[in-house]
Design an enzyme around this catalytic site. Structure first.
Site, PDB file in Angstrom:
ATOM      1  N   GLN A   1      -3.275   2.502   9.912  1.00 23.44           N
ATOM      2  CA  GLN A   1      -1.953   2.892   9.228  1.00 23.44           C
ATOM      3  C   GLN A   1      -1.105   3.707  10.101  1.00 23.44           C
ATOM      4  OE1 GLN A   1      -4.887   3.104   7.450  1.00 23.44           O
ATOM      5  NE2 GLN A   1      -4.803   2.453   5.445  1.00 23.44           N
TER       6      GLN A   1
ATOM      7  N   ASP B   1      -2.222  10.857  -2.617  1.00 18.97           N
ATOM      8  CA  ASP B   1      -2.338   9.709  -3.709  1.00 18.97           C
ATOM      9  C   ASP B   1      -2.744  10.067  -5.064  1.00 18.97           C
ATOM     10  OD1 ASP B   1      -2.836   6.704  -2.064  1.00 18.97           O
ATOM     11  OD2 ASP B   1      -3.129   8.179  -0.879  1.00 18.97           O
TER      12      ASP B   1
ATOM     13  N   ARG C   1       0.648  -1.263   0.091  1.00 19.29           N
ATOM     14  CA  ARG C   1      -0.213   0.015   0.018  1.00 19.29           C
ATOM     15  C   ARG C   1       0.787   1.396   0.019  1.00 19.29           C
ATOM     16  NH1 ARG C   1       1.705   1.838   4.125  1.00 19.29           N
ATOM     17  NH2 ARG C   1       0.608   3.839   3.771  1.00 19.29           N
ATOM     18  N   GLY C   2      -0.098   2.454  -0.163  1.00 24.20           N
ATOM     19  CA  GLY C   2       0.945   3.730  -0.595  1.00 24.20           C
ATOM     20  C   GLY C   2       1.067   3.716  -1.971  1.00 24.20           C
TER      21      GLY C   2
END
Length: 361
Positions: A214, A255, A64-65
């Site tokens: 997170q 993002d 993720r990221g």
């Protein structure tokens, strides 16, 4: 499947600070990721061989990221290209584009995913007439270049970001934008690692980042193990720490950045920006230029991923915290209006309003 073995805590720290969240073993032709869904209690690598495994890993946030997803997808598309056996060049290109579309659909908000896959498709098209061995090598080299490019960008972003901080500053951050979410250093949390390396004292307040935590599971894990002074807070405590005067800046990742400077980031980011505006605290967004979507005029056009409602009601609990019939709204991201952003920090410099001009690189 496993790719390597579990590591002790010290080795885990070295892994997350040296881009081992994603690695491609060329000798074994194996794409391996650090399964972030198990952190901080278990450190385990898994191997991704099929498109289905790659899509599941992205959707389940095992990787993720925004930058990390792009890197993983680039290596993944190379790995999948090796499974295409038809000698017809047109068939190869068609199947590769189909694999790319499958990976791209895994998460719609982060623009890095589509960008990286587009770079891989362009590389394949440029070598369409080459022998299969040459084409595959070009794809691998492009994936490795995307990875190295992110490492270089993260270092530059960290340098620019650190220039905005002073000794003893308190910084509030939301979600995870460190080495686990990128390559090395990270974006929004990169300056904190750089400060620690240089002996500069920075105090970080990390929001837990509901509902997937997170900030609690990943950001506090990375920063604590790197020796950064980090304090974990619930998301709804941000106003209190700002009011107390403990925060001199907010650093968040992104993002996707629209052409007008609106930014999409983990759900809850816009709330932090609104609070920062109220308390007169600068709010900085840090991310590589690959997250800028010039075809997206404003945040209104950014697609927002909706996730399983059960993440809210039962993911971290032995028993559900709400009745089965209670509906849940679970967007993964929100959009922060450009008017709330003090500056957007990229690898090319610190951009300020008007963003329609400063983001034109």
């Amino acid at each position: 499947m496993f790719c390597g073995s579990e590591r002790d805590g010290g080795e885990a720290l070295r892994a997350v600070t040296h881009a081992a969240n994603i690695r491609y073993d060329k000798a074994a032709e194996a794409l391996c990721i650090l399964d972030q869904s198990l952190l901080p209690n278990e450190v385990r690598e898994v191997r991704l061989d099929t498109a289905e495994e790659m899509v599941e890993a992205i959707r389940a946030l095992r990787v993720r990221g925004a930058p990390a997803i792009g890197i993983c997808a680039a290596y993944g598309l190379y790995r999948l290209a090796r499974t295409i056996e038809d000698p017809d060049p047109e068939v190869f290109q068609t199947q590769l584009r189909a694999f790319s579309a499958q990976l791209c659909a895994a998460r719609p908000t982060a623009v890095n995913l589509a960008w990286a896959l587009g770079e891989m498709e362009n590389t394949a098209a440029a070598h369409a007439g080459a022998p299969r061995r040459v084409l595959l090598e070009a794809l691998y080299e492009k994936a490795a270049a995307i990875h190295q490019d992110d490492i270089d960008k993260c270092r530059a972003i960290s340098e620019y970001g650190l220039s905005l901080l002073r000794e003893g500053d308190g910084v509030l951050t939301h979600c995870n934008a460190g080495p686990l979410a990128t390559s090395r250093y990270g974006t929004a949390q990169g300056p904190f690692f750089l400060a620690a390396e240089r002996g500069m004292r920075i105090r970080v307040f990390a929001g837990e980042t509901r509902p997937l935590l997170q900030g609690a599971r990943l950001t506090s894990y990375e920063l604590h193990r790197a020796g950064v002074d980090v304090t974990l807070i619930c998301d709804n405590m941000a106003s209190m720490v700002m009011k107390n005067g403990w925060v001199q800046a907010c650093f968040v990742g992104c993002d996707r950045v629209a052409a007008n400077g609106d930014t999409a980031n983990k759900i809850g980011t816009s709330s932090v920006a609104i609070l920062a505006k109220h308390y007169g605290i600068p709010f900085y967004v840090l991310g590589p230029t690959s997250t800028i979507d010039r075809n997206c005029p404003s945040g209104d056009q950014i697609p927002i991923e909706l996730r399983d409602p059960e993440e809210i009601k039962s993911l971290w609990y032995e028993k559900p915290v709400a009745l089965p019939g209670v509906p849940c709204y679970n967007p993964a991201f929100d959009v922060t209006d450009h008017s709330l952003i003090t500056a957007i920090v990229t690898e090319k410099g610190i951009c300020r309003a008007p963003y329609t001009e400063s983001l034109l690189f």
